[in-house]
Design a protein around this motif. Structure first.
Motif, PDB file in Angstrom:
ATOM      1  N   ALA A   1       6.284 -14.299  -6.065  1.00 36.49           N
ATOM      2  CA  ALA A   1       5.656 -13.586  -7.183  1.00 36.49           C
ATOM      3  C   ALA A   1       5.113 -12.230  -6.731  1.00 36.49           C
ATOM      4  CB  ALA A   1       4.544 -14.433  -7.796  1.00 36.49           C
ATOM      5  N   ALA A   2       4.658 -12.127  -5.509  1.00 39.47           N
ATOM      6  CA  ALA A   2       4.154 -10.846  -4.991  1.00 39.47           C
ATOM      7  C   ALA A   2       5.292  -9.895  -4.635  1.00 39.47           C
ATOM      8  CB  ALA A   2       3.267 -11.081  -3.770  1.00 39.47           C
ATOM      9  N   GLN A   3       6.448 -10.442  -4.304  1.00 36.26           N
ATOM     10  CA  GLN A   3       7.581  -9.586  -3.940  1.00 36.26           C
ATOM     11  C   GLN A   3       8.202  -8.909  -5.159  1.00 36.26           C
ATOM     12  OE1 GLN A   3       8.101  -8.825  -0.686  1.00 36.26           O
ATOM     13  NE2 GLN A   3       6.259 -10.076  -0.627  1.00 36.26           N
ATOM     14  N   VAL A   4       8.111  -9.556  -6.321  1.00 40.39           N
ATOM     15  CA  VAL A   4       8.737  -9.007  -7.536  1.00 40.39           C
ATOM     16  C   VAL A   4       8.181  -7.619  -7.879  1.00 40.39           C
ATOM     17  CG1 VAL A   4       9.054  -9.361 -10.022  1.00 40.39           C
ATOM     18  CG2 VAL A   4       9.448 -11.252  -8.416  1.00 40.39           C
ATOM     19  N   PRO A   5       6.855  -7.431  -7.968  1.00 45.09           N
ATOM     20  CA  PRO A   5       6.377  -6.072  -8.277  1.00 45.09           C
ATOM     21  C   PRO A   5       6.704  -5.070  -7.173  1.00 45.09           C
ATOM     22  CG  PRO A   5       4.524  -7.580  -7.974  1.00 45.09           C
ATOM     23  CD  PRO A   5       5.757  -8.398  -7.955  1.00 45.09           C
ATOM     24  N   CYS A   6       6.739  -5.518  -5.925  1.00 38.11           N
ATOM     25  CA  CYS A   6       7.089  -4.592  -4.836  1.00 38.11           C
ATOM     26  C   CYS A   6       8.540  -4.142  -4.958  1.00 38.11           C
ATOM     27  CB  CYS A   6       6.846  -5.251  -3.481  1.00 38.11           C
ATOM     28  SG  CYS A   6       5.099  -5.360  -3.057  1.00 38.11           S
ATOM     29  N   LEU A   7       9.427  -5.075  -5.230  1.00 35.51           N
ATOM     30  CA  LEU A   7      10.835  -4.728  -5.416  1.00 35.51           C
ATOM     31  C   LEU A   7      10.991  -3.797  -6.622  1.00 35.51           C
ATOM     32  CD1 LEU A   7      13.797  -5.051  -4.655  1.00 35.51           C
ATOM     33  CD2 LEU A   7      13.850  -7.111  -6.066  1.00 35.51           C
ATOM     34  N   SER A   8      10.293  -4.098  -7.691  1.00 40.77           N
ATOM     35  CA  SER A   8      10.346  -3.253  -8.882  1.00 40.77           C
ATOM     36  C   SER A   8       9.874  -1.838  -8.567  1.00 40.77           C
ATOM     37  CB  SER A   8       9.486  -3.863  -9.995  1.00 40.77           C
ATOM     38  OG  SER A   8       9.413  -2.992 -11.100  1.00 40.77           O
ATOM     39  N   MET A   9       8.763  -1.719  -7.858  1.00 41.08           N
ATOM     40  CA  MET A   9       8.263  -0.380  -7.512  1.00 41.08           C
ATOM     41  C   MET A   9       9.252   0.341  -6.603  1.00 41.08           C
ATOM     42  SD  MET A   9       4.123  -0.731  -7.065  1.00 41.08           S
ATOM     43  CE  MET A   9       4.183  -1.960  -5.764  1.00 41.08           C
ATOM     44  N   ALA A  10       9.816  -0.371  -5.622  1.00 38.51           N
ATOM     45  CA  ALA A  10      10.771   0.248  -4.706  1.00 38.51           C
ATOM     46  C   ALA A  10      11.984   0.782  -5.464  1.00 38.51           C
ATOM     47  CB  ALA A  10      11.203  -0.754  -3.638  1.00 38.51           C
ATOM     48  N   LEU A  11      12.502  -0.010  -6.390  1.00 45.18           N
ATOM     49  CA  LEU A  11      13.660   0.438  -7.170  1.00 45.18           C
ATOM     50  C   LEU A  11      13.320   1.631  -8.051  1.00 45.18           C
ATOM     51  CD1 LEU A  11      15.183  -3.029  -8.140  1.00 45.18           C
ATOM     52  CD2 LEU A  11      16.059  -1.379  -6.451  1.00 45.18           C
ATOM     53  N   GLN A  12      12.135   1.620  -8.641  1.00 46.68           N
ATOM     54  CA  GLN A  12      11.718   2.749  -9.475  1.00 46.68           C
ATOM     55  C   GLN A  12      11.502   4.023  -8.655  1.00 46.68           C
ATOM     56  OE1 GLN A  12       8.958   1.793 -12.829  1.00 46.68           O
ATOM     57  NE2 GLN A  12       9.051  -0.263 -11.926  1.00 46.68           N
ATOM     58  N   ILE A  13      10.981   3.853  -7.451  1.00 48.64           N
ATOM     59  CA  ILE A  13      10.819   5.003  -6.553  1.00 48.64           C
ATOM     60  C   ILE A  13      12.195   5.579  -6.204  1.00 48.64           C
ATOM     61  CG2 ILE A  13      10.147   5.723  -4.219  1.00 48.64           C
ATOM     62  CD1 ILE A  13       7.861   3.568  -4.464  1.00 48.64           C
TER      63      ILE A  13
ATOM     64  N   LEU B   1       0.827  -1.204   0.000  1.00 44.16           N
ATOM     65  CA  LEU B   1       0.000   0.000   0.000  1.00 44.16           C
ATOM     66  C   LEU B   1       0.862   1.255   0.000  1.00 44.16           C
ATOM     67  CD1 LEU B   1      -2.817  -1.073   2.491  1.00 44.16           C
ATOM     68  CD2 LEU B   1      -2.881  -1.091  -0.018  1.00 44.16           C
ATOM     69  N   PHE B   2       1.914   1.247   0.793  1.00 44.84           N
ATOM     70  CA  PHE B   2       2.833   2.388   0.833  1.00 44.84           C
ATOM     71  C   PHE B   2       3.570   2.521  -0.500  1.00 44.84           C
ATOM     72  CE2 PHE B   2       7.125   4.008   1.512  1.00 44.84           C
ATOM     73  CZ  PHE B   2       6.841   5.272   2.007  1.00 44.84           C
ATOM     74  N   LEU B   3       4.179   1.437  -0.948  1.00 43.53           N
ATOM     75  CA  LEU B   3       4.949   1.484  -2.190  1.00 43.53           C
ATOM     76  C   LEU B   3       4.072   1.877  -3.373  1.00 43.53           C
ATOM     77  CD1 LEU B   3       7.179  -1.690  -1.801  1.00 43.53           C
ATOM     78  CD2 LEU B   3       7.955   0.697  -1.782  1.00 43.53           C
ATOM     79  N   GLY B   4       2.900   1.277  -3.478  1.00 42.55           N
ATOM     80  CA  GLY B   4       2.015   1.566  -4.606  1.00 42.55           C
ATOM     81  C   GLY B   4       1.573   3.010  -4.647  1.00 42.55           C
ATOM     82  N   ALA B   5       1.278   3.579  -3.489  1.00 41.38           N
ATOM     83  CA  ALA B   5       0.853   4.985  -3.443  1.00 41.38           C
ATOM     84  C   ALA B   5       1.984   5.906  -3.894  1.00 41.38           C
ATOM     85  CB  ALA B   5       0.381   5.343  -2.041  1.00 41.38           C
ATOM     86  N   ILE B   6       3.185   5.669  -3.380  1.00 39.36           N
ATOM     87  CA  ILE B   6       4.330   6.506  -3.765  1.00 39.36           C
ATOM     88  C   ILE B   6       4.678   6.280  -5.235  1.00 39.36           C
ATOM     89  CG2 ILE B   6       6.773   7.021  -3.311  1.00 39.36           C
ATOM     90  CD1 ILE B   6       4.781   7.848  -1.056  1.00 39.36           C
ATOM     91  N   TYR B   7       4.701   5.015  -5.650  1.00 44.21           N
ATOM     92  CA  TYR B   7       5.005   4.671  -7.048  1.00 44.21           C
ATOM     93  C   TYR B   7       4.051   5.388  -8.002  1.00 44.21           C
ATOM     94  CZ  TYR B   7       5.254   1.669 -11.219  1.00 44.21           C
ATOM     95  OH  TYR B   7       5.356   1.184 -12.493  1.00 44.21           O
ATOM     96  N   SER B   8       2.785   5.476  -7.626  1.00 45.36           N
ATOM     97  CA  SER B   8       1.781   6.140  -8.462  1.00 45.36           C
ATOM     98  C   SER B   8       2.127   7.608  -8.708  1.00 45.36           C
ATOM     99  CB  SER B   8       0.402   6.058  -7.811  1.00 45.36           C
ATOM    100  OG  SER B   8      -0.014   4.726  -7.704  1.00 45.36           O
TER     101      SER B   8
ATOM    102  N   ALA C   1      14.962   5.344  -7.860  1.00 46.06           N
ATOM    103  CA  ALA C   1      15.539   5.987  -9.047  1.00 46.06           C
ATOM    104  C   ALA C   1      14.911   7.359  -9.272  1.00 46.06           C
ATOM    105  CB  ALA C   1      15.352   5.108 -10.271  1.00 46.06           C
ATOM    106  N   ALA C   2      13.609   7.460  -9.028  1.00 49.37           N
ATOM    107  CA  ALA C   2      12.903   8.721  -9.262  1.00 49.37           C
ATOM    108  C   ALA C   2      13.321   9.815  -8.275  1.00 49.37           C
ATOM    109  CB  ALA C   2      11.393   8.499  -9.194  1.00 49.37           C
ATOM    110  N   VAL C   3      13.696   9.426  -7.069  1.00 48.09           N
ATOM    111  CA  VAL C   3      14.030  10.431  -6.053  1.00 48.09           C
ATOM    112  C   VAL C   3      15.521  10.515  -5.743  1.00 48.09           C
ATOM    113  CG1 VAL C   3      11.740  10.244  -4.999  1.00 48.09           C
ATOM    114  CG2 VAL C   3      13.644   8.876  -4.091  1.00 48.09           C
ATOM    115  N   ALA C   4      16.332   9.707  -6.405  1.00 51.30           N
ATOM    116  CA  ALA C   4      17.769   9.652  -6.099  1.00 51.30           C
ATOM    117  C   ALA C   4      18.454  11.006  -6.247  1.00 51.30           C
ATOM    118  CB  ALA C   4      18.456   8.609  -6.984  1.00 51.30           C
TER     119      ALA C   4
END
Length: 148
Positions: A128-140, A79-86, A142-145
């Protein structure tokens, strides 16, 4: 659609609410199994349903509780990752893929847990559920680095 016109966030909200509803279903199932098996966590509940002998643990109730606890350990971070990723401006298709993959994997995980499906079904659903979470975390990240 939500007022901020962020279609990715609206998509996220849809899947977030589905996941929360799934958690409520698990809570309801746990309560029903507890009643059916007469296995109560609190003495006052046991007394209400027949006596202190029903203040006890039951393997089926514990399985439901573990499934629910696992949801809390995994859905709340999503929920946290998805909201920020959005908010990072991903494409709707890519974001939807992340949200659908996570939701489907968590539903499969709960079914595998409650039905005691053979290993490694539950473990594969977890991964399988961890993969999209890890992907979102890495993209977040990268976006704020550049701001760190």
């Amino acid at each position: 659609m939500l007022r901020n016109n962020n279609v990715v966030f609206s998509c996220f909200v849809f899947y977030a609410v589905l996941l929360l509803l799934k958690m409520y279903v698990l809570a309801f199932i746990t309560g029903q199994v507890r009643l059916r098996k007469k296995a109560f966590a609190n003495p006052e509940d046991a007394m209400r349903h027949g006596g202190l002998q029903y203040h006890r643990l039951d393997p089926d109730v514990e399985r439901c509780r573990r499934a629910h606890r696992n949801d809390m350990e995994n859905i709340f971070p999503f929920l946290f990752l998805g909201a920020i990723y959005s908010m990072t401006g991903p494409s709707l298709g890519t974001a939807r893929l992340h949200f659908v993959a996570f939701t489907a994997a968590r539903v499969l995980h709960s079914v595998a847990y409650l039905a005691a499906l053979p290993a490694p079904t539950r473990s594969l659903a977890y991964v399988a559920a961890q993969v999209p979470c890890l992907s979102m975390a890495l993209q977040i990240m990268a976006a704020v680095a550049s701001y760190a």
